[in-house]
Scaffold this active site. Sequence first.
Site, PDB file in Angstrom:
ATOM      1  N   GLY A  40       0.033   4.280 -24.181  1.00  0.00           N
ATOM      2  CA  GLY A  40      -1.342   3.848 -23.989  1.00  0.00           C
ATOM      3  C   GLY A  40      -1.538   2.400 -24.417  1.00  0.00           C
ATOM      4  O   GLY A  40      -0.682   1.803 -25.067  1.00  0.00           O
ATOM      5  N   VAL A  41      -2.696   1.848 -24.028  1.00  0.00           N
ATOM      6  CA  VAL A  41      -3.016   0.446 -24.311  1.00  0.00           C
ATOM      7  C   VAL A  41      -3.530   0.304 -25.748  1.00  0.00           C
ATOM      8  O   VAL A  41      -4.061   1.251 -26.309  1.00  0.00           O
ATOM      9  CB  VAL A  41      -4.126  -0.030 -23.349  1.00  0.00           C
ATOM     10  N   GLY A  42      -3.379  -0.884 -26.317  1.00  0.00           N
ATOM     11  CA  GLY A  42      -4.011  -1.166 -27.595  1.00  0.00           C
ATOM     12  C   GLY A  42      -3.033  -1.355 -28.729  1.00  0.00           C
ATOM     13  O   GLY A  42      -1.816  -1.425 -28.523  1.00  0.00           O
ATOM     14  N   GLU A  81       0.871   3.284 -17.011  1.00  0.00           N
ATOM     15  CA  GLU A  81      -0.169   2.721 -16.144  1.00  0.00           C
ATOM     16  C   GLU A  81      -0.405   1.253 -16.464  1.00  0.00           C
ATOM     17  O   GLU A  81      -0.529   0.431 -15.575  1.00  0.00           O
ATOM     18  CB  GLU A  81      -1.462   3.539 -16.212  1.00  0.00           C
ATOM     19  N   ASN A 121     -14.514   4.762 -24.512  1.00  0.00           N
ATOM     20  CA  ASN A 121     -14.040   4.193 -23.245  1.00  0.00           C
ATOM     21  C   ASN A 121     -14.057   5.253 -22.152  1.00  0.00           C
ATOM     22  O   ASN A 121     -14.848   5.199 -21.229  1.00  0.00           O
ATOM     23  CB  ASN A 121     -12.643   3.608 -23.417  1.00  0.00           C
ATOM     24  N   GLY A 126      -6.143   7.550 -17.961  1.00  0.00           N
ATOM     25  CA  GLY A 126      -5.018   8.278 -17.394  1.00  0.00           C
ATOM     26  C   GLY A 126      -4.362   9.227 -18.366  1.00  0.00           C
ATOM     27  O   GLY A 126      -3.363   9.871 -18.023  1.00  0.00           O
TER      28      GLY A 126
END
Lengths: 479, 479
Positions: B261-263, B286, B376, B380
């Site tokens: 995941g992002v971050g 993603e 948020n 995905g």
Amino acid sequence: MDRIKSEELKKKICSAEEAAALVTPGTVVGVSGFTSAGYPKLVPGALAKRAESGEDMRLTLISGASVGDELDGALARSGAVARRYPYQSNKSLRAAINEGKIAYADIHLGQLSRLVRTGVFGPVDTAIVEASAILEDGSIVPTMCVGSADTLVQCARQVIVELNTAVPDLTGLHDIYTPQMPPHTKPIPICHVSDRIGQPSIPCDPAKICVIVLSETPDAGGPGTAPDEVTGRIARNLVAFLKGEQAAGRLSDLLPPLQSGVGGTGNAILSELAHSGMQGLSLYSEVLQSAVLDMIDSGTVAFASGSALSFTPEYQQKFYENFEEYRKKIVLRPQEISNSGEVIARLGVIAINTAIEADLSGNVNSTHIGGSRLMNGIGGSGDYARNAGLTVFVTPATAKNGALSCIVPWVSHVDHTEHDTDVLITEYGAADLRGKTPYERADLIIETCAAPTFRPQLREYMERVKKECRDHHGIPVLK
Amino acid sequence: MDRIKSEELKKKICSAEEAAALVTPGTVVGVSGFTSAGYPKLVPGALAKRAESGEDMRLTLISGASVGDELDGALARSGAVARRYPYQSNKSLRAAINEGKIAYADIHLGQLSRLVRTGVFGPVDTAIVEASAILEDGSIVPTMCVGSADTLVQCARQVIVELNTAVPDLTGLHDIYTPQMPPHTKPIPICHVSDRIGQPSIPCDPAKICVIVLSETPDAGGPGTAPDEVTGRIARNLVAFLKGEQAAGRLSDLLPPLQSGVGGTGNAILSELAHSGMQGLSLYSEVLQSAVLDMIDSGTVAFASGSALSFTPEYQQKFYENFEEYRKKIVLRPQEISNSGEVIARLGVIAINTAIEADLSGNVNSTHIGGSRLMNGIGGSGDYARNAGLTVFVTPATAKNGALSCIVPWVSHVDHTEHDTDVLITEYGAADLRGKTPYERADLIIETCAAPTFRPQLREYMERVKKECRDHHGIPVLK
């Protein structure tokens, strides 16, 4: 014994007691069986006797799904089972699980075989599988289900076969395809419900078959529940919704393959479809119930794919007597394939499963009463719900003769989240939740799905949410 | 303007204001963009001005995922947007959603394109997509993401292109493959992360391109958060867990593709992997963050597949300057493919996503604070969590400087159910939940993942559950 094509293997016939003696306490035992179809019926009884005579069996028992009472009931009552996966629907076993006496965890049925191969449950020592024939090369022709027998046989150190002559030789019914493990996995090449991609029997090294037990015990078989007033109305609401989607151009004139859960509501839905005038439907499901045979007879269903045939005794006979015809229109697959997210998504399956309760967000409880009492388990509902082209959950609006609402502010256990529930249907109507905000979903569920007697208190709950929450996206548990 | 290969199309260049004037109020507008990469930056501002000048725009806005402030922020603040799908991470937009002023629903990113094609959100009137080039046949070469631009262009009545020369011509980076709808769907033939199965540009009838706006505005870009003490410990626990699985034979020596995941936590995990001595890893994710470029440079990562490149401005430059080398090791796909359950399952992806909070059952909240405040969105995470070979959720054990436990008896919103969480990891340890009963899971989560200061009260909760519940399978909400 012409069902055993290998002379060598014929020499391995023995009694259930002799077979059961080969099972080592404390090991992992995998069995064939999927919803009271195709499960071994004699060796489990003999295993139970060992436990009853005081032996500490501590078995880890893995099946395809639920199995008959001769297996789950007998072993649970005898105390032979320490751990049980991935699904059950047996009264004695359920009681032992809820008392904390047998360790149980729900597993998505479509993921079981992969987890077994990965070794998450430890090595499978013995597989006990029911067969309708054993071929020259040792490969096993199953009976009325495949379940996870392919993988359990593949992984087991030794295989005990129960050859059941209460069932005819069903060669040609099954399509055995077991995916390899990553990084060697390839696309599962099913593009139509009727595609056969594997072989008719479960590959098995004949040396791994340690013994063969002869059986003449028929499957307990599935329920033949006739639709009642409520399930009939649910089914009519579903069919009306599907026809509306066709009219709006969001569903094709020939519906995508349908998956329908087991039980009374499932039977009512099939019955309603049979009377809808639709023809040429296909089923991509895990369990095929009795009604499917009638639908094939009438042309409503052109082809049905599943992992088990859960027929009443009467429909078992009908199927056996007309096997050569029916096998052109029915295929049984390993549950890893019948419940494959890949195939379910590709076919755009319409998944129809039953909820115990649903909440105002669209979350669904399929497994627990009051958050701590297991009913059956999640089974394959998650495999379908998460990957289907259209995910429908159905439930009567009330339980306990109208005393309890099945539409609640918050479900006591979440098996399917709001993100996965496209449509919720009760006997009062169908709520299309797609693209709706949490508040829109809640209002729609209350006014469409809830029983009129419970609507005022659900509206009141939403009024409190709107008033008491500082933020307005999501429906929390209020004190 | 040599980035437009068609002489006819060169005649369609106009200003952002002229382009924005073509958008009809009340319609569905689809935009390119995925996490502050590849989104249109000028036309949205001009649309916002229409709303600010008093026009009632009431747009339904659909993107790939979150987008930059020039789009989501500007349109939200101007009041131009009535409905928004499927994900966001913008402060102004989030505030408007939580105030109930903008209707929003979380959609699994991998399912968005199918729902758009089905018509669930209504017909797409205008697609506004950022391009790095437009080819002779009208087809569009995207910039730093694909997202759902392929499907939005396919479905839109008219297409507005923002041609961005702040980005080099990125032809050869993207692999555009849009599945057909059932019953015509075929297997998505990706068997390795690096497989290219489509074409380098998004097919588009040149007649559908109504105008082209020239832009020189760079992507806002993603965060470059350095690991802190806590995320570093989480990352080390993750890598130690993966190495343990390799040692036990449940994971291969060369790990399956990773999704992260992002971050900040995602960056810390990539950083820890880069220092783990592992080589030749692959990513099937993603969003690819800045750290991925360093990992490619060092050989830690052999190939990375994603739907967007969310780089800091510094790493954007690094990427642009070495584009010919990096494009051999990076591919961007439509989110329907990067987040395809079919491909994720086939590759046996290890999915690593962040939780806001997790509970003693293993349920995960990824989206809401207190059940009613959207952060948020699910993005995905569900596509990966539900289909991965191994599903990991990571979270710091506490929030608000240790004042709140992120391990709670019951999450206030369920995005991922206990059935999907294989492993839960905090800075205190990794809990392998596979095959465990509800009580076993709870005890393991408390003793392994919870902060020591919160363990006594969580143990007390479990004591109450064990004592007060008549049944013992599942952890209910106690009063």
